[in-house]
Enzyme design. Structure first.
Site, PDB file in Angstrom:
ATOM      1  N   HIS A 129     -18.916  36.089  37.464  1.00 35.22           N
ATOM      2  CA  HIS A 129     -19.862  35.174  36.823  1.00 35.22           C
ATOM      3  C   HIS A 129     -21.246  35.827  36.927  1.00 35.22           C
ATOM      4  O   HIS A 129     -21.518  36.550  37.890  1.00 35.22           O
ATOM      5  CB  HIS A 129     -19.832  33.866  37.619  1.00 35.22           C
ATOM      6  CG  HIS A 129     -20.634  32.744  37.047  1.00 35.22           C
ATOM      7  ND1 HIS A 129     -21.995  32.652  37.187  1.00 35.22           N
ATOM      8  CD2 HIS A 129     -20.268  31.650  36.339  1.00 35.22           C
ATOM      9  CE1 HIS A 129     -22.433  31.545  36.604  1.00 35.22           C
ATOM     10  NE2 HIS A 129     -21.407  30.920  36.079  1.00 35.22           N
ATOM     11  N   ASP A 206     -17.543  34.898  46.276  1.00 31.99           N
ATOM     12  CA  ASP A 206     -17.965  33.774  45.440  1.00 31.99           C
ATOM     13  C   ASP A 206     -16.768  32.838  45.328  1.00 31.99           C
ATOM     14  O   ASP A 206     -15.828  33.118  44.584  1.00 31.99           O
ATOM     15  CB  ASP A 206     -18.403  34.304  44.070  1.00 31.99           C
ATOM     16  CG  ASP A 206     -18.681  33.169  43.090  1.00 31.99           C
ATOM     17  OD1 ASP A 206     -18.461  31.995  43.430  1.00 31.99           O
ATOM     18  OD2 ASP A 206     -19.113  33.479  41.956  1.00 31.99           O
ATOM     19  N   GLN A 209     -14.946  28.849  42.277  1.00 31.94           N
ATOM     20  CA  GLN A 209     -13.771  28.364  41.539  1.00 31.94           C
ATOM     21  C   GLN A 209     -12.539  28.201  42.430  1.00 31.94           C
ATOM     22  O   GLN A 209     -11.460  27.938  41.928  1.00 31.94           O
ATOM     23  CB  GLN A 209     -13.440  29.313  40.370  1.00 31.94           C
ATOM     24  CG  GLN A 209     -14.456  29.271  39.246  1.00 31.94           C
ATOM     25  CD  GLN A 209     -14.567  27.905  38.582  1.00 31.94           C
ATOM     26  OE1 GLN A 209     -13.722  27.019  38.756  1.00 31.94           O
ATOM     27  NE2 GLN A 209     -15.618  27.709  37.810  1.00 31.94           N
ATOM     28  N   LYS A 232     -18.162  21.450  42.093  1.00 29.87           N
ATOM     29  CA  LYS A 232     -16.852  21.912  41.633  1.00 29.87           C
ATOM     30  C   LYS A 232     -15.753  21.482  42.600  1.00 29.87           C
ATOM     31  O   LYS A 232     -14.629  21.934  42.523  1.00 29.87           O
ATOM     32  CB  LYS A 232     -16.864  23.430  41.468  1.00 29.87           C
ATOM     33  CG  LYS A 232     -17.805  23.899  40.339  1.00 29.87           C
ATOM     34  CD  LYS A 232     -17.725  25.390  40.155  1.00 29.87           C
ATOM     35  CE  LYS A 232     -18.905  25.965  39.402  1.00 29.87           C
ATOM     36  NZ  LYS A 232     -18.851  25.784  37.956  1.00 29.87           N
ATOM     37  N   CYS A 370     -20.569  32.290  31.059  1.00 30.74           N
ATOM     38  CA  CYS A 370     -21.430  33.081  31.959  1.00 30.74           C
ATOM     39  C   CYS A 370     -20.700  34.299  32.505  1.00 30.74           C
ATOM     40  O   CYS A 370     -20.890  34.674  33.677  1.00 30.74           O
ATOM     41  CB  CYS A 370     -21.960  32.242  33.122  1.00 30.74           C
ATOM     42  SG  CYS A 370     -22.970  30.862  32.609  1.00 30.74           S
TER      43      CYS A 370
HETATM   44  N1  PMP Z   1     -19.576  31.604  40.302  1.00 32.15           N
HETATM   45  C1  PMP Z   1     -18.553  31.126  39.594  1.00 32.15           C
HETATM   46  C2  PMP Z   1     -17.231  31.833  39.626  1.00 32.15           C
HETATM   47  C3  PMP Z   1     -18.731  29.964  38.833  1.00 32.15           C
HETATM   48  O1  PMP Z   1     -17.715  29.492  38.112  1.00 32.15           O
HETATM   49  C4  PMP Z   1     -19.992  29.314  38.837  1.00 32.15           C
HETATM   50  C5  PMP Z   1     -20.242  28.062  38.017  1.00 32.15           C
HETATM   51  N2  PMP Z   1     -19.731  28.106  36.719  1.00 32.15           N
HETATM   52  C6  PMP Z   1     -21.024  29.861  39.602  1.00 32.15           C
HETATM   53  C7  PMP Z   1     -20.775  31.000  40.328  1.00 32.15           C
HETATM   54  C8  PMP Z   1     -22.393  29.228  39.665  1.00 32.15           C
HETATM   55  O2  PMP Z   1     -22.322  27.986  40.297  1.00 32.15           O
HETATM   56  P1  PMP Z   1     -23.571  26.984  40.250  1.00 32.15           P
HETATM   57  O3  PMP Z   1     -23.952  26.857  38.812  1.00 32.15           O
HETATM   58  O4  PMP Z   1     -23.042  25.718  40.825  1.00 32.15           O
HETATM   59  O5  PMP Z   1     -24.650  27.604  41.076  1.00 32.15           O
END
Ligand code: PMP
Length: 412
Positions: A129, A206, A209, A232, A370
């Site tokens: 991401h 990270d 997910q 999440k 993203c």
């Molecule tokens: N890493 C991953 C794999 C994600 O899916 C996301 C959110 N889509 C993020 C980071 C960022 O998370 P946040 O927007 O809650 O900071």
């Protein structure tokens, strides 16, 4: 999950009991954010209605209660991810802030020189991401280090041997996602992290997910830093955590200087307090931490095994059904115990599919999620993504399949 139990669980999520364009809402955008159960709402409301006060400095009763609630939440979330006495947890506004806290904290100098130095190498995977890529691009630029990418193959899978080839005595950091939010693929992160740690790198996971359904046991992972978001995992938005080894968290230069993170201040300088307060400057989102801990309790009560089984079955149902539709390509079709299914249809734009599904009351996400470099690498561009949570049903998967078929008929 048994039929009756699923209904009972579902009834705990007030937002689901509505109709969208005259159809029952099928909320399949859980990788973007999950919905919130009554228990989490009640915990947050309870704090706001009875205990709200600023924390840590007050001698009055409410301030002490608020401080207790905050520190209880920290202990609860630590327990949830298997942190032990060698770990500490810092509350953040989400995964993005947590990852920036690490990337910046290692690449600027504070009382000691920056951990990442000119000539060092930072490795991230090509699955990431943007939140686990861009902060490392910036860290590399800031410190004079080189960013290296361990790319997935054409199917989107990352291989141990490819990481082996990139690791060297110069590798300072290895950062990886536990699950791609764009494809649902789950790299063998336990092995990849262990390999990088053996090579002497600091390791960053990270877990955005994964945290909503996988049992993350920090104590068994070769992981220095792990980041995740409450929203999440059935908790509030704007809330998250960075958890990691105390010894490595101590090496981070704080992202936010200010109140609550100093021992003493003069007009010329300041001395900083220890963890976790050192990395939590300013007034935190205390109700958010209470909600995050309540969300962890909710997941624990459902049980990780049953959750993973339920989501895996929904994902398999959706992936198999989509593959039977003419001209659909499912990304990482065999991803194990994943809650995300992402696909492209020849000749039809994901935006059109998403818009038609919304007419049927079905919420999915379309676009690059993203993770543009990954989708470019796979040669697919934007996708349609359905993602599942505890309250989703096989009936909703059937509606998704019917909706996609209808959309393709309309637009082809
Ligand atoms: N890493 C991953 C794999 C994600 O899916 C996301 C959110 N889509 C993020 C980071 C960022 O998370 P946040 O927007 O809650 O900071």
């Amino acid at each position: 999950l048994q039929e009756g139990e699923l209904e009972r669980l579902r009834a705990q999520f007030p937002v689901l009991a509505q109709r969208i364009h005259d159809a029952p809402l099928a909320y399949l955008d859980n990788a973007a954010t999950t919905q919130v159960p009554q228990s989490v709402l009640a915990a947050m409301n309870g704090f706001e209605q009875h205990d709200r006060a600023n924390i840590h400095r007050g001698v009055h009763t409410l301030s002490q209660r608020a401080t207790d609630a905050y520190e209880r939440a920290r202990a609860g979330v630590k327990r949830f991810v298997g942190a032990d006495a060698s770990h500490e947890l810092v509350f953040t506004s989400g995964t993005t802030e947590a990852l920036n806290m690490v990337a910046q904290g290692l690449s600027v100098s504070g009382e000691a020189p920056a951990v990442i130095r000119p000539g060092d190498e930072i490795i991230v995977s090509g699955l990431e991401h943007h939140a686990n890529l861009v902060p490392w691009q910036q860290a590399a630029r800031r410190s004079g280090a080189t960013l290296r990418i361990v790319m997935p193959d054409v199917q989107g899978s990352v291989h141990i041997d490819d990481l082996k080839r990139l690791l060297s005595p110069r590798t300072r950091v290895f950062a990886l996602t536990a699950c791609s939010n764009a494809t649902g693929y789950r790299p063998p992160y336990e092995d990849l992290l262990a390999l990088a740690a053996d090579a002497g790198a600091l390791t960053v996971l990270d877990a955005a997910q994964a945290v909503g359904h996988s049992a993350l046991q920090l104590g068994t992972l070769a992981c220095d830093f792990m980041a995740f978001s409450a929203h999440k995992m059935y908790g509030p938005m704007g809330m998250g955590a960075l958890v990691g080894r105390r010894a490595t968290l101590e090496r981070l230069v704080p992202l936010r200087f200010g109140g609550d993170m100093v021992d003493w201040v003069t007009l010329e300088g300041a001395g900083f307090t220890g963890l976790p307060a050192r990395l939590e400057g300013g007034t935190p989102h205390v109700a958010g931490t209470v909600g995050m801990a309540a969300a962890a309790t909710f997941i624990t009560a459902v049980g990780h095994d049953r959750l993973e089984q339920h989501l895996g079955a929904l994902r398999e149902h959706a992936a198999k059904g989509l593959q039977r539709i003419d001209g659909i390509r499912v990304l990482s079709p065999d991803a194990e115990s994943s809650a995300i299914v992402s696909f492209v249809a020849s000749d039809v734009h994901p935006h059109d599919i998403g818009t038609l599904l919304d007419e049927d009351g079905i919420a999915v996400r379309t676009g690059h999620h993203c993770a543009q470099p990954l989708l470019d690498h796979l040669g697919v561009g934007p996708t349609t993504r359905a993602s599942f949570a505890v309250y989703n049903t096989h009936d909703e998967v059937e509606r998704l399949l019917a909706g996609v078929s209808r959309a393709l008929k309309v637009f082809r």
